[in-house]
Design a protein around this motif. Sequence first.
Motif, PDB file in Angstrom:
ATOM      1  N   ASP A   1       7.336   3.260   1.983  1.00 11.61           N
ATOM      2  CA  ASP A   1       8.398   2.376   1.500  1.00 11.61           C
ATOM      3  C   ASP A   1       8.284   1.000   2.142  1.00 11.61           C
ATOM      4  OD1 ASP A   1       9.194   4.622   0.162  1.00 11.61           O
ATOM      5  OD2 ASP A   1      11.056   4.905   1.285  1.00 11.61           O
ATOM      6  N   ASP A   2       7.947   0.966   3.431  1.00  9.16           N
ATOM      7  CA  ASP A   2       7.797  -0.308   4.135  1.00  9.16           C
ATOM      8  C   ASP A   2       6.626  -1.117   3.578  1.00  9.16           C
ATOM      9  OD1 ASP A   2       9.975   0.267   5.770  1.00  9.16           O
ATOM     10  OD2 ASP A   2       8.726   1.066   7.393  1.00  9.16           O
ATOM     11  N   ASP A   3       5.512  -0.445   3.285  1.00  8.41           N
ATOM     12  CA  ASP A   3       4.368  -1.143   2.689  1.00  8.41           C
ATOM     13  C   ASP A   3       4.724  -1.683   1.310  1.00  8.41           C
ATOM     14  OD1 ASP A   3       2.719  -0.696   4.861  1.00  8.41           O
ATOM     15  OD2 ASP A   3       1.652   0.993   3.938  1.00  8.41           O
ATOM     16  N   ALA A   4       5.466  -0.903   0.541  1.00 10.52           N
ATOM     17  CA  ALA A   4       5.870  -1.343  -0.797  1.00 10.52           C
ATOM     18  C   ALA A   4       6.768  -2.570  -0.715  1.00 10.52           C
ATOM     19  CB  ALA A   4       6.584  -0.215  -1.542  1.00 10.52           C
ATOM     20  N   ARG A   5       7.687  -2.567   0.237  1.00  6.48           N
ATOM     21  CA  ARG A   5       8.586  -3.721   0.398  1.00  6.48           C
ATOM     22  C   ARG A   5       7.809  -4.958   0.844  1.00  6.48           C
ATOM     23  NH1 ARG A   5      10.796  -7.593  -0.081  1.00  6.48           N
ATOM     24  NH2 ARG A   5      12.888  -8.211   0.549  1.00  6.48           N
ATOM     25  N   ALA A   6       6.847  -4.768   1.763  1.00  3.67           N
ATOM     26  CA  ALA A   6       6.013  -5.880   2.212  1.00  3.67           C
ATOM     27  C   ALA A   6       5.161  -6.409   1.059  1.00  3.67           C
ATOM     28  CB  ALA A   6       5.127  -5.427   3.379  1.00  3.67           C
ATOM     29  N   LEU A   7       4.633  -5.507   0.252  1.00  5.25           N
ATOM     30  CA  LEU A   7       3.827  -5.913  -0.895  1.00  5.25           C
ATOM     31  C   LEU A   7       4.669  -6.704  -1.894  1.00  5.25           C
ATOM     32  CD1 LEU A   7       0.936  -5.590  -1.787  1.00  5.25           C
ATOM     33  CD2 LEU A   7       1.554  -3.484  -2.918  1.00  5.25           C
ATOM     34  N   TYR A   8       5.905  -6.279  -2.111  1.00  2.00           N
ATOM     35  CA  TYR A   8       6.796  -7.027  -3.002  1.00  2.00           C
ATOM     36  C   TYR A   8       7.047  -8.430  -2.456  1.00  2.00           C
ATOM     37  CZ  TYR A   8      10.734  -8.623  -5.672  1.00  2.00           C
ATOM     38  OH  TYR A   8      11.553  -9.390  -6.466  1.00  2.00           O
ATOM     39  N   GLU A   9       7.230  -8.541  -1.158  1.00  2.00           N
ATOM     40  CA  GLU A   9       7.468  -9.867  -0.570  1.00  2.00           C
ATOM     41  C   GLU A   9       6.224 -10.747  -0.719  1.00  2.00           C
ATOM     42  OE1 GLU A   9      10.527 -12.275   1.094  1.00  2.00           O
ATOM     43  OE2 GLU A   9      10.519 -10.325   0.103  1.00  2.00           O
ATOM     44  N   PHE A  10       5.041 -10.157  -0.592  1.00  2.28           N
ATOM     45  CA  PHE A  10       3.804 -10.907  -0.831  1.00  2.28           C
ATOM     46  C   PHE A  10       3.714 -11.362  -2.291  1.00  2.28           C
ATOM     47  CE2 PHE A  10      -0.758 -10.806  -2.049  1.00  2.28           C
ATOM     48  CZ  PHE A  10      -1.128 -11.999  -1.420  1.00  2.28           C
ATOM     49  N   GLN A  11       4.138 -10.512  -3.210  1.00  2.11           N
ATOM     50  CA  GLN A  11       4.155 -10.905  -4.618  1.00  2.11           C
ATOM     51  C   GLN A  11       5.103 -12.089  -4.837  1.00  2.11           C
ATOM     52  OE1 GLN A  11       5.172  -7.050  -6.296  1.00  2.11           O
ATOM     53  NE2 GLN A  11       3.070  -6.739  -6.993  1.00  2.11           N
ATOM     54  N   ARG A  12       6.244 -12.068  -4.163  1.00  2.00           N
ATOM     55  CA  ARG A  12       7.179 -13.198  -4.247  1.00  2.00           C
ATOM     56  C   ARG A  12       6.522 -14.473  -3.738  1.00  2.00           C
ATOM     57  NH1 ARG A  12      12.233 -12.678  -1.131  1.00  2.00           N
ATOM     58  NH2 ARG A  12      12.934 -14.340  -2.459  1.00  2.00           N
ATOM     59  N   LYS A  13       5.809 -14.371  -2.616  1.00  4.00           N
ATOM     60  CA  LYS A  13       5.092 -15.533  -2.062  1.00  4.00           C
ATOM     61  C   LYS A  13       4.073 -16.039  -3.080  1.00  4.00           C
ATOM     62  CE  LYS A  13       2.096 -17.017   1.687  1.00  4.00           C
ATOM     63  NZ  LYS A  13       1.322 -16.609   2.865  1.00  4.00           N
ATOM     64  N   ASN A  14       3.334 -15.105  -3.675  1.00  5.83           N
ATOM     65  CA  ASN A  14       2.344 -15.465  -4.688  1.00  5.83           C
ATOM     66  C   ASN A  14       2.996 -16.162  -5.888  1.00  5.83           C
ATOM     67  OD1 ASN A  14      -0.471 -15.264  -5.693  1.00  5.83           O
ATOM     68  ND2 ASN A  14       0.465 -13.956  -7.248  1.00  5.83           N
TER      69      ASN A  14
END
Length: 157
Positions: free
Chosen positions: A140-153
């Motif tokens: 879940d933590d990796d998924a949340r971090a990945l979502y935040e990276f997508q937001r940055k992108n």
Amino acid sequence: MKKLAIILSIVAFISACGGSGSDKKGTDPYDAKSAGSNGNPSYDPNRGEGKFTKVEVGAALDATLAANGEKVYSVKCSSCHKLTEEKLVGPGWKGVTSRHAAEWIMNFITNTDEMLNKDPKAQAQLEICLVRMPNQNLSDDDARALYEFQRKNDGVK
């Protein structure tokens, strides 16, 4: 002999690509046309299928989470997804956070098989890409971090 092998290969390929005839529109309870009227009030097409029902997303980017998400992307996602709109194996990620809710994205990342089996948007993407996304077994933590990276992108600062 080679001609026979070629003919058999073509017949096998055509048979494998054909449908079973049971894929009639409107019979699938998660079909886009019947979603919401299928007697399953717990299914939300904006949220998808999975445990994430509400993801708290701040207006500003969480740089630490985004950096962790970039690491996850490099290891698990970059071989199939570009950060542009261009499709590689899977769709490009540019604009993904404006096309889908955080809950939908995180449910798709962590519950890939169920989403591909039930969610109309995921199924539509599968029809375009023609390859099922493998379950990456992300936390879940990796998924949340990945979502935040997508937001940055997508340009969130």
